[in-house]
Write an enzyme that holds these catalytic residues in place. Structure first.
Site, PDB file in Angstrom:
ATOM      1  CG  ASP A   1      -2.175   0.869   0.961  1.00 44.57           C
ATOM      2  OD1 ASP A   1      -2.180   1.612  -0.040  1.00 44.57           O
ATOM      3  OD2 ASP A   1      -3.116   0.835   1.771  1.00 44.57           O
TER       4      ASP A   1
HETATM    5  C1  BGC Z   1      -5.119   3.106   0.287  1.00 41.08           C
HETATM    6  C2  BGC Z   1      -5.348   1.979  -0.674  1.00 41.08           C
HETATM    7  C3  BGC Z   1      -5.349   2.496  -2.090  1.00 41.08           C
HETATM    8  C4  BGC Z   1      -4.043   3.217  -2.348  1.00 41.08           C
HETATM    9  C5  BGC Z   1      -3.957   3.794  -3.745  1.00 41.08           C
HETATM   10  C6  BGC Z   1      -3.901   3.906  -0.084  1.00 41.08           C
HETATM   11  O1  BGC Z   1      -3.780   5.004   0.727  1.00 41.08           O
HETATM   12  O2  BGC Z   1      -4.978   2.578   1.590  1.00 41.08           O
HETATM   13  O3  BGC Z   1      -6.565   1.364  -0.384  1.00 41.08           O
HETATM   14  O4  BGC Z   1      -5.534   1.445  -2.975  1.00 41.08           O
HETATM   15  O5  BGC Z   1      -3.924   4.276  -1.431  1.00 41.08           O
HETATM   16  O6  BGC Z   1      -4.860   4.791  -3.925  1.00 41.08           O
END
Ligand code: BGC
Length: 768
Positions: free
Chosen positions: A314
């Site tokens: 993530d």
């Molecule tokens: C979130 C994810 C997301 C990623 C890309 C992160 O901050 O936790 O769920 O897929 O950002 O946007």
């Protein structure tokens, strides 16, 4: 220039002369098998190119926009916006041409996707980019796409077929924009409504989440080899919905039993459904950051479940192994730990390529370990067919996106996702009785109904609630008293104005809730990174409701929000409350149809709604001792509304619960049949729920657990017998040694309209 060209020609000649056959570019031949193509390509790649495939960048327009508004300091804990200090978009484009970028995220237009792809296709080996995006409820993060209700609304419909259908349509809209990979389904189990991300989940029940998550995976991926398939990503592995203090990414400290019985099953179901990728979670799990958690990524995910896809980190979370969790002393060590624990792709940034190559050259990470990850990533790129079809057609993109069929699904899904929480009889509204209706509240006339993970959409593609009311009841005079969109800056004068106008209206509608739109990232009160220390309505919203209700005219509350809200005063004092969640582009029409009764509400809560923050954690499938000693002051076990609850304009009578046998073997099956009658005067759809309790067991077991459900359409007066089958997996739990077991003894099966005990019919059976 000429010299280089000549050298290239000579080099190719040499390759052809020496060992003509095996050096032929098998990977470019679509008739070769995927594994042959992967191996062939891998054998041609330099270390830098391999490590580049494991890296992701945010899109060029995203970099431009955010370098203009963010400071370097902002980057540390912003999880949605980024730029690369000292690095321009042009440099990222150059790296793409050099074959050093495997994936982009946050590319929001087809033009940019095609542009970046052209650069990738001009690289030495012409390996296409895999474009990822958070298409959480439709590809809503990019403008001009269909926006369906968010996952919490979809879960309220208890409708696996709808989950599949929305995912299928979303995949088509994504591919029409040249995007290949959605960071959804979010299969987090939620136990804390302070957490801002409840709305992007399927709620609190592992079984419901597993079913909807698996159907979403199947819908997105199809066979993963047609031009309408995209890669799904189950996330976040694991425990983000159990944050220590409700804040996003705070520690998760849970027993292995709870992990295995509650948090992991939806991921296992996603893996079984064939999910091609998985994202690890921001948080640490029992003291080990999820991003360096070898037990989770290797032992459980690959070892026990046989996961074949790739794992993506993530947002900046590998970095946080070092700069937040501090289990690595520097960035390079963090990359090392994460890769060795099982990470395949890095979201996102500029230091990865250099440091990971160094780690390989130093002999700390074997190149074979890098090959493992690259194989997984290339496998998906081949299967999706993007080597052959790297672009999408800009002239035809809008033939797919926002098509009439997709819009119709968005409307149907919204109608099925809205939960009627209270109705003293004022609903459905009688247009001949209520001729003057005052409408007010932050969400009355705003695109915020689209929900989190949505960009602004064109006004003509969004029906606000006020617009919906005006369409559905054209002869009613709707008077709108604007409270602005921002609950945190509501004006006392406007609240007074609404209170004044309420006295002259026949009926009042207050549309309250949270603010979730991402383009005003720092001003939101709901959605990702908007965790709260309470679950009350923000700002002057309670005051608005109370003052409008003081008019003595019937006052209806509509809620637009992702997380549960403890609207206790309203629940006691208002005649009707509707939970619209984040209903998407046609949310306003669906709400109005439900208020005026052209649609009979059917949705039920996929979460428990607590009265106040003090009741957290509150969930229906709790252990027997949770309320043994109730709170001395304040309510203990009674939520504002229980899991599975939702009203309709008709009534249903449950009777004649019967079992095919009152005794089964531990590996046997049992049929449970219930008679459900629509006893009202309107057609409806009832969501029938089946719960099970193991009465006495070697380890403590929940007071009930959802094990099956069905959506059943019943015409007014109609009766149907519904049969569920209980299979051994529904009776199974983990014994003292965490081994799956079905223990002999008495089980209680409960069937009814919600998890509320008094509403459930019960029968016992014995396992021999
Ligand atoms: C979130 C994810 C997301 C990623 C890309 C992160 O901050 O936790 O769920 O897929 O950002 O946007």
């Amino acid at each position: 220039m000429k010299k280089t060209l000549l050298f290239a020609v000579m080099a190719t000649g040499l390759v052809l002369m020496s060992g003509a056959k095996e050096k032929k570019a098998i990977y470019k031949d679509p008739s070769a098998s995927v594994s042959e193509r992967v191996e062939d390509l891998l054998s041609r790649m330099t270390l830098e190119e391999k490590v580049g495939q494991m890296n992701q960048f945010v899109g060029i327009e995203h970099i431009k926009a955010n370098s203009a508004v963010l400071t370097e300091g902002d980057l540390f804990n912003n999880t949605a916006q980024a730029f690369y200090p000292g690095i321009t978009g042009d440099t990222v484009i150059r790296w793409t041409r050099e074959g050093l970028v495997g994936s982009f995220l946050h590319v929001l237009t087809i033009e940019e996707a095609n542009m970046l792809q052209r650069h990738a296709m001009s690289s030495r080996l012409a390996i296409p980019i895999l474009f990822g995006i958070d298409a959480i409820h439709g590809n809503a993060n990019a403008p001009d796409n269909t926006v369906y209700p968010t996952n919490i609304g979809l879960a309220s419909s208890f409708d696996p077929e709808m989950a599949y259908k929305i995912a299928r349509q979303t995949a088509a809209e994504m591919r029409a924009m040249n995007l290949h990979w959605t960071f959804n389904p979010n299969v987090d189990v939620v136990r804390d409504p302070r957490w801002g991300r409840v709305g992007e989940t399927f709620g609190e029940d592992p079984y419901l989440i597993s079913v909807l998550g698996a159907e979403s995976v199947k819908g997105y991926q199809g066979t993963l080899d047609t031009p309408n398939d995209v890669l799904a990503c189950i996330k976040h592995f694991v425990g983000g919905g159990f944050p220590a203090n409700g804040t996003n990414g705070s520690p998760t400290d849970v027993s292995e039993r709870t992990l295995r019985e509650v948090l992991l099953p939806p991921f296992e179901a996603g893996v079984e459904a064939g999910a091609g990728s998985l994202m690890t979670s921001h948080n640490e799990v029992n003291g080990i950051p999820a991003h360096s958690n070898e037990w989770l990524m290797r032992d459980v995910l690959r070892g026990e479940w046989g996961f074949k896809g790739f794992v993506v980190s993530d947002w900046m979370d590998i970095e946080h192994i070092y700069d937040l969790h501090r289990t690595a002393e520097n960035l390079k060590e963090a990359f090392y730990q994460s890769i060795m624990a099982g990470m395949d792709m890095h979201m996102h940034g500029i230091y990865w390529n250099e440091l990971v190559c160094e780690l390989v050259r130093e002999g700390r990470i074997p190149e074979s370990r890098i090959d493992e990850s690259v194989r997984r990533i290339l496998d998906v790129k081949f299967r999706l067919g993007i080597f052959e079809n790297p672009y999408a057609d800009e002239a035809r993109t809008m033939e797919v996106r926002l098509s009439p069929g997709h819009r119709a699904t968005a409307l149907e899904a919204a109608r099925n996702s809205i939960v009627l929480l209270k109705n003293d009889g004022v609903l459905p509204l009688d247009a001949s009785k209520y001729k003057r209706v005052m409408v007010t509240g932050i969400n009355a006339d705003d695109e915020n109904i689209l929900g989190d993970w949505s960009a602004s959409q064109r006004p003509e593609n969004v029906t606000t609630i006020l617009e919906g009311l005006r369409e559905v009841a054209p002869d009613t005079h709707f008077e709108f008293v604007d409270q602005g969109w921002n609950p945190q800056t509501m004006s006392p004068a406007q609240v007074e104005k609404a209170a004044e106008h309420a006295r002259h209206a026949d009926l009042n509608i207050v549309v309250a809730g949270e603010y979730m739109m991402r383009h005003r990232w720092a001003l939101r009160t709901g959605g990702e990174d908007t965790d709260r220390s309470d679950i009350d309505l923000v700002g002057l919203q309670n005051e608005l409701i109370e003052k409008v209700a003081a008019s003595g005219k019937p006052t209806i509350l509509i809620l637009v929000n992702g997380r549960q809200l403890g609207v206790e005063w309203a629940a006691e004092n208002l005649p009707a409350i509707v939970e619209a969640w984040e209903p998407g582009m046609y949310g306003g029409q669906a709400v109005a149809e439900i208020l005026y009764g052209t649609v009979n509400p059917s949705a039920k809560l996929p979460v428990t709604i607590p009265r106040s923050v003090g009741q957290i954690q509150m969930y229906y499938n709790h252990k027997p001792s949770l309320y043994f000693h109730p709170y001395a002051a304040g309510k203990s076990s009674s939520p504002l509304w229980p899991f599975g609850f939702g009203l309709s304009y008709t009534t249903y009578e449950y009777s004649d619960l019967r079992l095919s046998s009152d005794e089964i073997a531990a590996d046997g099956t049992l049929d449970v049949t219930v008679r459900v009658k629509n006893t009202g005067s309107r057609d409806g759809v009832e969501i029938i729920q089946l719960y099970i309790r193991d009465l006495y067991s070697s380890v403590t077991r929940p007071v009930k657990e959802l094990k099956d459900f069905g959506r059943v359409a019943l015409k007014a007066g109609e009766t149907k017998d519904i049969t569920f089958t209980i299979t051994p997996d529904k009776l199974q739990f983990l014994d003292k040694d965490l081994r799956p077991v079905v223990e002999p003894g008495e089980f209680v099966v409960m069937v009814g309209p919600s998890s509320e005990d008094s509403r459930l019919l019960k029968r016992s059976f014995n396992v021999k």
